[in-house]
Design a protein around this motif. Structure first.
Motif, mmCIF file in Angstrom:
data_model
loop_
_atom_site.group_PDB
_atom_site.id
_atom_site.type_symbol
_atom_site.label_atom_id
_atom_site.label_comp_id
_atom_site.label_asym_id
_atom_site.label_seq_id
_atom_site.Cartn_x
_atom_site.Cartn_y
_atom_site.Cartn_z
ATOM 1 N N GLU A 1 9.846 46.145 49.541
ATOM 2 C CA GLU A 1 9.810 44.832 50.112
ATOM 3 C C GLU A 1 11.413 44.507 49.482
ATOM 4 O OE1 GLU A 1 7.036 43.083 47.528
ATOM 5 O OE2 GLU A 1 5.211 43.780 48.393
ATOM 6 N N ILE A 2 11.662 43.696 50.235
ATOM 7 C CA ILE A 2 13.118 42.733 49.292
ATOM 8 C C ILE A 2 12.848 42.824 48.211
ATOM 9 C CG2 ILE A 2 14.833 41.041 49.995
ATOM 10 C CD1 ILE A 2 13.861 40.429 53.171
ATOM 11 N N ARG A 3 12.778 41.900 47.563
ATOM 12 C CA ARG A 3 12.745 41.598 46.568
ATOM 13 C C ARG A 3 12.289 42.902 45.806
ATOM 14 N NH1 ARG A 3 7.165 37.829 44.362
ATOM 15 N NH2 ARG A 3 5.882 39.211 45.169
ATOM 16 N N ARG A 4 12.380 43.831 45.718
ATOM 17 C CA ARG A 4 12.129 44.959 45.057
ATOM 18 C C ARG A 4 13.047 46.056 45.240
ATOM 19 N NH1 ARG A 4 7.830 45.805 41.595
ATOM 20 N NH2 ARG A 4 9.400 47.044 41.008
ATOM 21 N N SER A 5 14.062 46.109 46.042
ATOM 22 C CA SER A 5 14.921 46.624 46.209
ATOM 23 C C SER A 5 16.389 46.298 45.485
ATOM 24 C CB SER A 5 15.536 46.578 47.951
ATOM 25 O OG SER A 5 16.258 47.227 48.324
ATOM 26 N N PRO A 6 16.788 47.286 45.141
ATOM 27 C CA PRO A 6 17.876 46.823 43.852
ATOM 28 C C PRO A 6 18.984 46.451 44.889
ATOM 29 C CG PRO A 6 17.086 48.277 42.974
ATOM 30 C CD PRO A 6 16.720 48.324 44.369
ATOM 31 N N VAL A 7 18.749 47.115 46.114
ATOM 32 C CA VAL A 7 19.908 47.011 46.943
ATOM 33 C C VAL A 7 20.080 46.058 47.630
ATOM 34 C CG1 VAL A 7 20.992 47.782 49.496
ATOM 35 C CG2 VAL A 7 19.879 49.411 47.393
ATOM 36 N N PRO A 8 20.965 44.798 47.882
ATOM 37 C CA PRO A 8 20.518 43.585 48.553
ATOM 38 C C PRO A 8 20.280 43.654 50.699
ATOM 39 C CG PRO A 8 22.577 43.233 47.032
ATOM 40 C CD PRO A 8 22.052 45.024 47.240
ATOM 41 N N ILE A 9 19.224 43.443 50.466
ATOM 42 C CA ILE A 9 18.602 43.750 52.328
ATOM 43 C C ILE A 9 18.739 42.045 52.592
ATOM 44 C CG2 ILE A 9 16.932 44.513 53.656
ATOM 45 C CD1 ILE A 9 16.676 46.877 51.357
ATOM 46 N N ALA A 10 17.849 42.070 53.458
ATOM 47 C CA ALA A 10 17.736 40.409 54.243
ATOM 48 C C ALA A 10 17.325 40.765 55.360
ATOM 49 C CB ALA A 10 19.223 39.477 53.906
ATOM 50 N N ALA A 11 16.533 40.104 55.953
ATOM 51 C CA ALA A 11 15.945 40.415 57.545
ATOM 52 C C ALA A 11 15.630 39.269 58.378
ATOM 53 C CB ALA A 11 14.682 41.157 57.239
ATOM 54 N N SER B 1 29.631 58.982 48.237
ATOM 55 C CA SER B 1 29.287 57.993 48.113
ATOM 56 C C SER B 1 28.075 57.949 46.427
ATOM 57 C CB SER B 1 28.897 57.539 49.164
ATOM 58 O OG SER B 1 29.539 57.778 49.985
ATOM 59 N N ALA B 2 28.001 57.339 46.433
ATOM 60 C CA ALA B 2 26.513 57.508 44.796
ATOM 61 C C ALA B 2 25.838 55.947 45.086
ATOM 62 C CB ALA B 2 26.564 57.818 43.702
ATOM 63 N N SER B 3 24.551 55.413 44.591
ATOM 64 C CA SER B 3 23.986 53.924 44.329
ATOM 65 C C SER B 3 23.460 54.666 42.954
ATOM 66 C CB SER B 3 23.438 54.093 45.582
ATOM 67 O OG SER B 3 23.590 52.920 45.040
ATOM 68 N N LEU B 4 23.100 53.097 42.418
ATOM 69 C CA LEU B 4 21.959 53.074 41.479
ATOM 70 C C LEU B 4 21.306 51.809 40.966
ATOM 71 C CD1 LEU B 4 20.470 55.010 39.005
ATOM 72 C CD2 LEU B 4 22.407 54.248 37.630
ATOM 73 N N GLY B 5 20.396 51.568 40.601
ATOM 74 C CA GLY B 5 20.247 50.512 40.753
ATOM 75 C C GLY B 5 18.726 50.348 39.765
ATOM 76 N N ALA B 6 18.456 48.938 39.740
ATOM 77 C CA ALA B 6 17.098 48.712 39.065
ATOM 78 C C ALA B 6 16.580 47.423 40.189
ATOM 79 C CB ALA B 6 16.684 49.001 38.045
ATOM 80 N N SER B 7 15.190 47.148 39.582
ATOM 81 C CA SER B 7 14.572 45.800 40.390
ATOM 82 C C SER B 7 13.559 45.494 38.694
ATOM 83 C CB SER B 7 14.206 45.344 41.372
ATOM 84 O OG SER B 7 12.929 46.368 41.839
ATOM 85 N N LEU C 1 9.096 36.006 39.391
ATOM 86 C CA LEU C 1 10.104 36.399 39.164
ATOM 87 C C LEU C 1 11.127 37.880 39.306
ATOM 88 C CD1 LEU C 1 13.821 35.405 37.829
ATOM 89 C CD2 LEU C 1 12.323 35.407 36.029
ATOM 90 N N THR C 2 11.939 37.949 40.191
ATOM 91 C CA THR C 2 12.477 39.450 39.479
ATOM 92 C C THR C 2 14.110 39.593 39.930
ATOM 93 O OG1 THR C 2 10.644 40.104 41.395
ATOM 94 C CG2 THR C 2 12.972 41.073 41.783
ATOM 95 N N LEU C 3 14.119 40.185 38.814
ATOM 96 C CA LEU C 3 15.351 40.271 38.510
ATOM 97 C C LEU C 3 16.195 42.026 39.344
ATOM 98 C CD1 LEU C 3 15.558 39.243 34.768
ATOM 99 C CD2 LEU C 3 16.592 38.252 37.342
ATOM 100 N N ARG C 4 17.557 42.142 39.593
ATOM 101 C CA ARG C 4 17.567 42.842 40.120
ATOM 102 C C ARG C 4 19.921 43.624 40.429
ATOM 103 N NH1 ARG C 4 16.128 42.317 46.734
ATOM 104 N NH2 ARG C 4 17.952 41.138 47.405
ATOM 105 N N ALA C 5 19.997 44.927 39.729
ATOM 106 C CA ALA C 5 20.967 45.191 39.983
ATOM 107 C C ALA C 5 21.121 46.378 40.707
ATOM 108 C CB ALA C 5 22.172 44.734 38.320
ATOM 109 N N ASN C 6 22.486 46.716 40.840
ATOM 110 C CA ASN C 6 22.981 48.169 41.053
ATOM 111 C C ASN C 6 24.293 47.623 41.995
ATOM 112 O OD1 ASN C 6 21.554 49.839 43.655
ATOM 113 N ND2 ASN C 6 23.662 49.286 44.305
#
Length: 818
Positions: free
Chosen positions: A115-125, A531-537, A544-549
């Motif tokens: 889901e968009i809101r559960r992804s730490p990576v910013p996504i739009a559709a 390349s590397a990535s680490l994030g959490a929601s 309310l959902t908070l996320r960072a990446n």
């Protein structure tokens, strides 16, 4: 090779368990929603409900299944179900009349559906309905209207290059149904070779966290997804579409067909668009901005218990006029070139006639782009997990006809052939941990054909990378991350150019040819990066959902940046490369907050991106500080490299009052600031070189939409809408050498209406979309409009410099499903 043979020849040996999903789609008043679309995106399955809202989807992989239902006039909805092997599960899906986008399922740039809101990576559709609501001349412009943080550099109405948070060209990876789009995307003067009428959904990943794709995704990913066959079993379905736009007289037609039965699926679409020169209140009709475009798309595939395999074949043929902006100094009427560059006086050309300005014919000075794709996507249930394989080949043929005395002789003629592979395996979920591993890459051969201009060399490129992605829920927290390694080998041989006595123009030649000049010395270099990535929601509450990446991106220099040495006639720029460039590396931090409830959605995203070895263009100056002119009438740019910093904020606010469920008010805002971070360079350049080029200004969009309540009768999903697109003044621009100038702000009002007309049985007969953009015919120039700088005089009698964007545009679009 063994894996490929196993996929193609022995699928019956692979074990998989499936079931059947059926049910009813109803609205929030418990009434059936006829002909709604129901899909299982992760499995690529779909169906269309009948007139009573009933649907059925067979051969659905057992396990946790996420269903997505949508219909014109309703908000998409998602639902999770657990399906056992061999089970026939009945479900009820409810659609509300308002639109909310925060819970949509996406699969781009992440390991699995999320889901968009559960992804730490910013996504739009953006879905097909939103694309249809607007009047657009290409699919990138359609996406820009609906996705904050996405912008486009344009060269006329049908040429748009996607930019994400201030970065574009080879930093944004554009894909068609998961296949990376390779078509000379470094160029300014042609767009994305995709049929906009065929796109069901646009997904955008923002930032260098798309570890699935490697180099060229350092700014993000734009995935253009076509529709899957979703008609009733054993029946031919599809749609016919017709469109007209008043500003440039655009005539668009498209016919789509699809069929599925017993696991066999096939679809076909043919689209044609024709437009003449566009107009505005300052320039009148802008000479040489028409186009003619034909696209053909075909798919055939099979879906069985073992998995699925689909084969795609596409053809794109675009004849695109490109203006040069030459005018009469007093009347400001456009002029046309009739002599070659050596004899051409750009300030003393004949006027373009009214007949030429209004004609649908393509002028002799234009470009033609033909793009062909053939690829296959296979998905197999294997060992409790999923194996995915994509194999593709595509060829891009680009010709620019810029010789007025020899109109059949292309100045630029490039043939780019690309071979692509993508292999990944999603391991079975273990204690909630999802693991994906894979590898993808490409091989490229770029060759000049019968050309007279040679801006880049004939080159060979080999690209490969491997990745590991992880995702794990821990209570209310969902953690995801991964790592990737990429390597790229770029080579080319000595490339000579010499005069061709038969034509009078230059041509590719051998080293022993008389008067041969070595334009591109041989080159061989390997680039590599991690390349590397680490994030959490964190789902703090149901609302309310908070996320960072945190992500590290890598991009190898593209061919023009390291190898350019010649004129790009369509851009009117002589480019010079730098063979010593290092790869770009970026560190981006994203922090976001999303609020979602029935009557109110809001989101705020803040980002910061530091780019090492950032590559940009700057005008080349001589010892006296004057611009270097290599080809008269064309500017000269040389690529440079320095550190850069980009940061900004994006926000959205969507209201759906409980007392007025038929009303929706959606507002979005996006701001990015790009600055030169190289201290020594800033000291030399001063304030003029403080900011990066091609940074969009503060931009906002607000729309009020009223969807009339459903009532018995022939009309349904009737809506009225009003929107305002506003851009603030851009005073933060790359001013060195007058490369860019300040751009005034502007606001554009749009009005729209539409409805769906049904027959007596309740089946939709036609969907009608009406739209008026720039209602007040405002004269404006977008900061990322390259035509703004197509000017040959220091001053103009009307005080207006360069070419302006299109004026008022009225459009009508009719879609007839069957």
């Amino acid at each position: 090779m063994k894996i490929i043979l196993l996929l193609l020849l022995l699928p019956q040996l692979l074990l998989a368990q499936t079931g059947t999903l059926s049910g009813t789609v109803r609205d929030d008043q418990r009434r059936p929603v006829p002909f709604a679309s129901v899909a299982v995106p992760a499995a690529g399955l779909g169906a269309t409900a009948d007139a009573q809202g009933l649907f059925q989807i067979a051969d659905v992989p057992a396990g946790t299944v996420r269903l997505v239902a949508s219909a014109v006039g309703y908000k998409p909805t998602t639902r999770n179900e657990t399906l056992a092997a061999g089970q026939a599960l009945a479900v009820q899906l409810t659609l509300a009349t308002a639109a909310a986008e925060l819970t949509e399922v996406v699969v781009t740039g992440v390991s699995r559906a999320t889901e968009i809101r559960r992804s730490p990576v910013p996504i739009a559709a953006m879905n097909r309905r939103e694309i249809n609501l607007n009047a657009n001349t290409n699919v990138i412009d359609a996406a820009v209207r609906g996705i904050p943080g996405l912008s486009a550099v344009t060269t006329g109405p049908n040429v748009s290059k996607p930019f994400i948070r201030g970065l574009g060209y080879n930093r944004v990876l554009t894909m068609y149904n998961g296949l990376r789009q390779e078509g000379q995307q470094w160029g300014d003067e042609h767009g994305v070779e995709v049929d906009g009428y065929d796109i069901e959904r646009v997904e955008v990943v923002k930032g260098p966290a798309s570890l699935l794709y490697g180099s060229d995704a350092v700014a993000g990913v734009v995935n253009l997804l076509p529709a899957l066959p979703n008609g009733p079993e054993g029946q031919l379905g599809g749609e016919a579409l017709a469109e007209y736009q008043s500003n440039n007289g655009l005539l668009g037609n498209s016919l789509g067909l699809n069929y599925q039965k017993n696991g066999f699926q096939t679809s076909f679409r043919a689209s044609h668009r024709l437009a003449r020169d566009y107009s505005n209140s300052v320039d009148g009709r802008v000479y040489n901005t028409g186009f003619r475009e034909l696209t053909l798309t075909g798919m055939a595939g099979v879906r069985k218990a073992w998995g699925s395999s689909h084969w795609y074949l596409t053809l794109y043929d675009n004849q695109q006029e490109i203006p040069d902006g030459s005018r009469d100094s007093l009347s400001r009427r456009f002029t046309r070139q009739v002599f070659e560059s050596g004899l051409d006086d750009i300030k003393n050309r004949p006027l373009a006639t009214n007949q030429e300005l209004r004609s649908y014919g393509i002028g002799p000075l234009h470009q033609r782009i033909r793009h062909y794709r053939a690829f296959t996507k296979t998905q197999v249930q294997l060992g409790g997990g999923e194996l995915h394989l994509l194999l593709g080949v595509q060829q891009n043929n680009r010709e620019e006809f810029n010789h007025p005395t020899a109109p059949a002789q292309p100045g630029l003629a490039l043939r780019l052939t690309t071979y692509t592979y993508d292999l990944r395996y999603h391991l079975p979920t273990w204690n909630g941990l999802e693991i994906s591993i894979g590898s993808n890459g490409m091989g490229q051969l770029n060759r000049h054909q019968n050309a007279t201009d040679f801006p880049i060399p004939d080159y060979n490129l080999l690209d490969a990378g491997g990745f590991l992605l992880l995702k794990k829920p821990v209570g209310k927290v969902e953690i995801s991350g991964g790592v990737r390694y990429d390597t790229r080998l770029v080579t080319w041989n000595d490339f000579y150019v010499a005069p061709n006595p038969a034509t009078g123009f230059e041509a590719a030649a051998g080293p022993a040819t008389i008067d041969a000049a070595l334009q591109f010395p041989a080159f061989r270099r390997r680039y590599q990066g991690v390349s590397a990535s680490l994030g959490a929601s964190y789902a703090a509450t149901e609302q309310l959902t908070l996320r960072a990446n945190l992500a590290r991106g890598y991009r190898a220099p593209n061919i023009p940046e390291i190898g350019s040495n010649g004129l790009d006639p369509g851009a009117h720029i002589v480019y010079l490369g730098n063979r010593s460039f290092q790869p770009e590396f970026s560190w981006q931090q994203d922090v976001g907050m999303l609020w979602h409830q029935r009557t109110f959605d809001a989101s705020v995203e803040v980002f910061h991106n530091f780019v090492q070895n950032f590559i940009y263009q700057a005008r080349l100056l001589d010892a006296a500080g004057q611009p270097v002119v290599i080809v008269p009438g064309n500017t000269t740019y040389q690529f440079q490299q320095a550190a850069a910093r980009l940061y900004g904020i994006e926000g959205s606010l969507n209201l759906r009052p409980a007392a007025m469920p038929w009303l929706a008010w959606n507002t979005s805002l996006a701001l990015v600031n790009g600055q030169n971070a190289e201290a020594s360079l800033r000291e030399r350049q001063g304030a003029a070189g403080r900011y990066l080029p091609l940074i969009p200004p503060l931009r906002g969009r607000s729309e009020v939409r009223a969807t009339l309540p459903a009532r018995p009768g022939r009309l349904s999903a009737t809506y009225l809408r009003a929107s305002v697109d506003a851009s603030a003044r851009q005073g933060r621009f790359y001013a060195l050498d007058n490369t860019e100038t300040a751009t005034p702000g502007y606001a554009l009002l749009g009005l729209g209406a539409g409805t769906t007309y049904a027959n007596r049985a309740g089946r939709p007969v036609a969907q009608v979309f009406l739209q008026v953009d720039n209602v007040f015919d405002t004269a404006y120039q977008a900061h990322l409009n390259r035509l703004k700088y197509f000017e040959y005089y220091q001053a103009a009698p009307n005080g207006r410099s360069g070419i302006y964007n299109p004026g008022r545009n009225m459009s009508v679009k009719v879609v007839v499903p069957f």
